[in-house]
Design an enzyme around this catalytic site. Sequence first.
Site, PDB file in Angstrom:
ATOM      1  CD1 TRP A 186      -2.471   1.905   0.344  1.00  0.00           C
ATOM      2  CD2 TRP A 186      -1.500   2.342   2.319  1.00  0.00           C
ATOM      3  NE1 TRP A 186      -2.871   3.163   0.737  1.00  0.00           N
ATOM      4  CE2 TRP A 186      -2.291   3.459   1.938  1.00  0.00           C
ATOM      5  CE3 TRP A 186      -0.798   2.389   3.524  1.00  0.00           C
ATOM      6  CZ2 TRP A 186      -2.400   4.601   2.725  1.00  0.00           C
ATOM      7  CZ3 TRP A 186      -0.906   3.530   4.309  1.00  0.00           C
ATOM      8  CH2 TRP A 186      -1.706   4.618   3.910  1.00  0.00           C
ATOM      9  CD  GLU A 225      -4.739  -1.388   1.199  1.00  0.00           C
ATOM     10  OE1 GLU A 225      -3.630  -1.732   1.632  1.00  0.00           O
ATOM     11  OE2 GLU A 225      -5.697  -1.113   1.940  1.00  0.00           O
ATOM     12  CE  LYS A 227      -6.625   5.924   2.471  1.00  0.00           C
ATOM     13  NZ  LYS A 227      -5.927   5.759   3.741  1.00  0.00           N
ATOM     14  CG  ASP A 258      -8.995  -1.087   3.130  1.00  0.00           C
ATOM     15  OD1 ASP A 258     -10.132  -0.729   3.514  1.00  0.00           O
ATOM     16  OD2 ASP A 258      -8.002  -1.071   3.864  1.00  0.00           O
ATOM     17  CG  HIS A 261      -8.805   1.940   0.824  1.00  0.00           C
ATOM     18  ND1 HIS A 261      -7.498   1.605   0.679  1.00  0.00           N
ATOM     19  CD2 HIS A 261      -8.948   2.297   2.133  1.00  0.00           C
ATOM     20  CE1 HIS A 261      -6.864   1.737   1.828  1.00  0.00           C
ATOM     21  NE2 HIS A 261      -7.728   2.141   2.721  1.00  0.00           N
ATOM     22  CG  HIS A 285      -6.504  -4.637   3.750  1.00  0.00           C
ATOM     23  ND1 HIS A 285      -5.590  -3.614   3.729  1.00  0.00           N
ATOM     24  CD2 HIS A 285      -5.796  -5.786   3.883  1.00  0.00           C
ATOM     25  CE1 HIS A 285      -4.362  -4.126   3.832  1.00  0.00           C
ATOM     26  NE2 HIS A 285      -4.456  -5.432   3.915  1.00  0.00           N
ATOM     27  CG  ASP A 293      -9.553   4.256   4.898  1.00  0.00           C
ATOM     28  OD1 ASP A 293      -9.978   3.129   5.177  1.00  0.00           O
ATOM     29  OD2 ASP A 293      -8.342   4.533   4.804  1.00  0.00           O
ATOM     30  CG  ASP A 295      -8.978   1.982   8.824  1.00  0.00           C
ATOM     31  OD1 ASP A 295      -9.092   0.962   8.148  1.00  0.00           O
ATOM     32  OD2 ASP A 295      -8.371   2.995   8.432  1.00  0.00           O
ATOM     33  CG  ASP A 325      -6.356  -2.224   7.145  1.00  0.00           C
ATOM     34  OD1 ASP A 325      -5.935  -1.857   8.262  1.00  0.00           O
ATOM     35  OD2 ASP A 325      -6.113  -1.612   6.089  1.00  0.00           O
TER      36      ASP A 325
END
Length: 418
Positions: A186, A225, A227, A258, A261, A285, A293, A295, A325
């Site tokens: 990433w 990855e 984003k 992800d 993302h 992810h 994003d 998380d 993730d």
Amino acid sequence: MKDQMIHAAYAIAKERYAEWGVDTEKVLDTLQKFQLSMHCWQADDVCGFEPKAGAMSGGIQSTGNYPGKARNIDELRADILKAKSLIPGNHRLNLHEIYGEFNGKAVDRDQCDISLFSGWIDWAKEHNTKLDFNSTNFSHPKSGSLTISNPDKDIRDFWIEHMKRCRAIANAIGEAQQDPCIINLWIHDGSKDLTVNRLLYRTLLKESLDDILREKYPWEKPCLESKVFGIGLETMTVGSNDFYIAYASRNNVMLTLDTGHFHPTESVADKVSSLLLFVPELMLHVSRPVRWDSDHVTIMDDPTLELFQEIVRADATDRVHYGLDYFDGSINRIGAYVIGSRAAQRCMLRALLEPANTIRTDELNDHGFQKLARLEEEKSMPWQAVYDEFCLRNNVPVGSDFIAEIEQYERDVTSKRG
Ligand code: RNT
Ligand code: ZN
């Protein structure tokens, strides 16, 4: 809960599913083999163990200050083992380069090698755990806005060297465990404000990746990855979704999806069947984006469930690697591991319990009503009883019983950390 009660509920569930044409014993076998790749970085808010670790940078941020985060490698390992003891099945562990065994010695990113990870290899072997890996381009004085797409050749070369070394480390880990080590790449590179050099940065990213990926290794699998944007890099991301789809399909490289993302209304589930026609495998992810994003800890929400259903419906369970993730520093971090891992696993279970053939046939026969009815009924089928049975067979707490165990660990261990 009494074991007898759990077995009795499972026996009824088994019959209900048999009526649908689903064999729950077969599903339990499949779920037993299903491995998540647990991210090591939930335990310490993505700090890692470099001796001079500075502030987090590179477009990501962990928020919250819940007491008890892991301060060193021993605490991190203890926390991960505690979490694993509360999650049924056997799962992989995903390391970032900054989680090496530095032992107080400064090893800059362009100097890293397998010696930082031999202790991890031994630990993983001892605990019957396979490892995955990540290069770490963020949280370093040279991270800035641009790493391998930086027009400054010195900075670019520094990060190219780091990423090449990380691939070699991953290969050595893979060989030691006799199972390919997935290495996620990433690259946060982007621009906070308007940029008139998109083509330049993307050309450099392509050339750097060509260089980094030139070597072919038998025991590592790189994945890329994308984003949408990072914090402080809001206007442009060099490694956008378009960039990586094109790059990965042309070069036959794995892609990482992800779930945080993409644009908030974009369906990640919908991407699976398209991408798998053009790239060899996918890494996930799994995260929970709240507006961005962010998380947050993974839960069994509709987008996550749909993602797993799409993987199963595409017969692609073996072509996907299931990384988690998220990094939430605002709640008990071991609890966060357990909630997120069990949620992802339960999404997989529900996907596997779907009477796929029946519903597919409904659709192909133009029986739209029957298909919709079955999809609705699935929502209240007794999958929970199957999961409880799975926990029991794996000797881990059933239902919410894990809460008390985490509270106990907090009292005995994490609350005592300064
Ligand atoms: C950041 C990416 C990346 C990181 C980890 C720590 O937006 O999702 O995967 O979260 O590498
Ligand atoms: Zn990610």
